[in-house]
Scaffold this motif. Sequence first.
Motif, PDB file in Angstrom:
ATOM      1  N   SER A   9       0.823  -1.194   0.000  1.00  0.00           N
ATOM      2  CA  SER A   9       0.000   0.000   0.000  1.00  0.00           C
ATOM      3  C   SER A   9       0.864   1.252   0.000  1.00  0.00           C
ATOM      4  O   SER A   9       0.542   2.255  -0.640  1.00  0.00           O
ATOM      5  N   TYR A  35      -1.030   2.468 -14.100  1.00  0.00           N
ATOM      6  CA  TYR A  35      -0.968   3.923 -14.193  1.00  0.00           C
ATOM      7  C   TYR A  35       0.003   4.465 -13.144  1.00  0.00           C
ATOM      8  O   TYR A  35       0.200   3.868 -12.077  1.00  0.00           O
ATOM      9  N   GLN A  37       0.651   8.074 -10.932  1.00  0.00           N
ATOM     10  CA  GLN A  37       0.112   9.382 -10.555  1.00  0.00           C
ATOM     11  C   GLN A  37       1.157  10.110  -9.730  1.00  0.00           C
ATOM     12  O   GLN A  37       1.351   9.808  -8.545  1.00  0.00           O
ATOM     13  N   GLN A  41      -0.741  15.367  -9.540  1.00  0.00           N
ATOM     14  CA  GLN A  41      -0.983  15.253 -10.985  1.00  0.00           C
ATOM     15  C   GLN A  41      -2.102  14.262 -11.280  1.00  0.00           C
ATOM     16  O   GLN A  41      -2.661  13.634 -10.382  1.00  0.00           O
ATOM     17  N   SER A  42      -2.395  14.171 -12.570  1.00  0.00           N
ATOM     18  CA  SER A  42      -3.397  13.214 -13.019  1.00  0.00           C
ATOM     19  C   SER A  42      -2.764  11.839 -13.231  1.00  0.00           C
ATOM     20  O   SER A  42      -1.579  11.636 -12.957  1.00  0.00           O
ATOM     21  N   LEU A  43      -3.538  10.906 -13.701  1.00  0.00           N
ATOM     22  CA  LEU A  43      -3.054   9.556 -13.947  1.00  0.00           C
ATOM     23  C   LEU A  43      -2.518   9.442 -15.368  1.00  0.00           C
ATOM     24  O   LEU A  43      -3.170   9.876 -16.324  1.00  0.00           O
ATOM     25  N   ILE A  90       2.161   7.555  -6.872  1.00  0.00           N
ATOM     26  CA  ILE A  90       1.206   6.478  -6.620  1.00  0.00           C
ATOM     27  C   ILE A  90       1.128   5.655  -7.897  1.00  0.00           C
ATOM     28  O   ILE A  90       0.965   6.204  -8.993  1.00  0.00           O
ATOM     29  N   LEU A  92      -0.995   2.695  -9.757  1.00  0.00           N
ATOM     30  CA  LEU A  92      -2.323   2.083  -9.675  1.00  0.00           C
ATOM     31  C   LEU A  92      -2.489   0.997 -10.725  1.00  0.00           C
ATOM     32  O   LEU A  92      -2.166   1.185 -11.896  1.00  0.00           O
ATOM     33  N   GLY A 107      -7.335  -0.593  -8.226  1.00  0.00           N
ATOM     34  CA  GLY A 107      -6.860  -0.998  -6.913  1.00  0.00           C
ATOM     35  C   GLY A 107      -6.671   0.224  -6.032  1.00  0.00           C
ATOM     36  O   GLY A 107      -6.861   1.363  -6.459  1.00  0.00           O
ATOM     37  N   GLU A 108      -6.260  -0.037  -4.796  1.00  0.00           N
ATOM     38  CA  GLU A 108      -6.125   1.057  -3.829  1.00  0.00           C
ATOM     39  C   GLU A 108      -4.894   1.920  -4.091  1.00  0.00           C
ATOM     40  O   GLU A 108      -4.757   2.998  -3.518  1.00  0.00           O
ATOM     41  N   GLY A 109      -4.019   1.452  -4.939  1.00  0.00           N
ATOM     42  CA  GLY A 109      -2.810   2.211  -5.231  1.00  0.00           C
ATOM     43  C   GLY A 109      -1.665   1.865  -4.317  1.00  0.00           C
ATOM     44  O   GLY A 109      -1.862   1.429  -3.169  1.00  0.00           O
ATOM     45  N   SER A 110      -0.469   2.038  -4.824  1.00  0.00           N
ATOM     46  CA  SER A 110       0.755   1.837  -4.049  1.00  0.00           C
ATOM     47  C   SER A 110       1.526   3.147  -4.047  1.00  0.00           C
ATOM     48  O   SER A 110       1.949   3.634  -5.091  1.00  0.00           O
ATOM     49  N   TRP A 111       1.675   3.699  -2.860  1.00  0.00           N
ATOM     50  CA  TRP A 111       2.301   5.026  -2.722  1.00  0.00           C
ATOM     51  C   TRP A 111       3.773   4.841  -2.399  1.00  0.00           C
ATOM     52  O   TRP A 111       4.122   4.442  -1.282  1.00  0.00           O
TER      53      TRP A 111
ATOM     54  N   ARG B  43      -6.869   8.130  -1.768  1.00  0.00           N
ATOM     55  CA  ARG B  43      -6.247   7.786  -3.066  1.00  0.00           C
ATOM     56  C   ARG B  43      -7.064   6.807  -3.897  1.00  0.00           C
ATOM     57  O   ARG B  43      -6.766   6.627  -5.067  1.00  0.00           O
ATOM     58  N   GLN B  44      -8.044   6.175  -3.303  1.00  0.00           N
ATOM     59  CA  GLN B  44      -8.837   5.204  -4.063  1.00  0.00           C
ATOM     60  C   GLN B  44      -9.600   5.908  -5.174  1.00  0.00           C
ATOM     61  O   GLN B  44     -10.258   6.917  -4.936  1.00  0.00           O
ATOM     62  N   PHE B  91     -11.890  13.456 -11.572  1.00  0.00           N
ATOM     63  CA  PHE B  91     -11.254  13.274 -12.866  1.00  0.00           C
ATOM     64  C   PHE B  91     -12.294  12.880 -13.909  1.00  0.00           C
ATOM     65  O   PHE B  91     -13.086  11.959 -13.696  1.00  0.00           O
ATOM     66  N   PHE B 108      -7.201  10.409 -19.030  1.00  0.00           N
ATOM     67  CA  PHE B 108      -7.712  11.267 -17.964  1.00  0.00           C
ATOM     68  C   PHE B 108      -7.461  12.745 -18.245  1.00  0.00           C
ATOM     69  O   PHE B 108      -6.467  13.119 -18.876  1.00  0.00           O
ATOM     70  N   GLY B 109      -8.361  13.574 -17.718  1.00  0.00           N
ATOM     71  CA  GLY B 109      -8.090  14.990 -17.605  1.00  0.00           C
ATOM     72  C   GLY B 109      -7.202  15.248 -16.402  1.00  0.00           C
ATOM     73  O   GLY B 109      -6.856  14.333 -15.649  1.00  0.00           O
ATOM     74  N   LYS B 110      -6.839  16.509 -16.195  1.00  0.00           N
ATOM     75  CA  LYS B 110      -5.918  16.865 -15.113  1.00  0.00           C
ATOM     76  C   LYS B 110      -6.591  16.928 -13.754  1.00  0.00           C
ATOM     77  O   LYS B 110      -5.907  17.005 -12.743  1.00  0.00           O
ATOM     78  N   GLY B 111      -7.911  16.928 -13.752  1.00  0.00           N
ATOM     79  CA  GLY B 111      -8.625  16.884 -12.480  1.00  0.00           C
ATOM     80  C   GLY B 111      -9.095  18.238 -12.000  1.00  0.00           C
ATOM     81  O   GLY B 111      -8.520  19.284 -12.347  1.00  0.00           O
TER      82      GLY B 111
END
Lengths: 115, 118
Positions: A9, A35, A37, A41-43, A90, A92, A107-111, B43-44, B91, B108-111
């Motif tokens: 995580s 992905y 992040q 920023q965005s993904l 992160i 994902l 998923g919950e993402g890995s930071w 973050r989810q 997003f 994706f957009g930048k949010g």
Amino acid sequence: SAVISQKPSRDICQRGTSLTIQCQVDSQVTMMFWYRQQPGQSLTLIATANQGSEATYESGFVIDKFPISRPNLTFSTLTVSNMSPEDSSIYLCSVAGRLSGNTIYFGEGSWLTVV
Amino acid sequence: AQTVTQSQPEMSVQEAETVTLSCTYDTSESDYYLFWYKQPPSRQMILVIRQEAYKQQNATENRFSVNFQKAAKSFSLKISDSQLGDAAMYFCAYRRRVGNSGNTPLVFGKGTRLSVIA
């Protein structure tokens, strides 16, 4: 929907080391997407992983830096190699729903923080 | 290549009021999906709402609705009766449709960061 488990995580990594992120899905899926992040920023898509074939990488991402494995229809790993502080992000894992292929679940993402 | 543009980096809304988040996209495809995802501090990535491009009717999910204007390539999200739990990063995302397979990724957009004021 799909239930996706990611490990770790969160982690703090030393510069120059490598870390492998695991992604486990509760159902069989054809494609898995990884992905990144970056902070604030965005993904951004790193690569698409299809079972039984080499992953397809997006521009700016290379296999030597982000090797991906996809040994079966429910599991994938992403390795971040020779990490630098710029890799702090992160990461994902995502899949399309088995019964609803038009929606992608995450998923919950890995930071990861690289020091 | 497809692109998604969110022109509002930040928005705020009073609790119980309505807010609209903007999204435009560019594509040469005629068949695709559009999504709004919410990302709270945990973050989810949470799916808020989904729209199929071939459907003229705007999607709704409880307090969330979209205004889909295909010719204008616009896909805005309206949140009614805003709640404190709606505060998050939102997003907008596009996905090309290839049959019924799940083989295409999201763009994706930048949010837009939404704050809800009590």
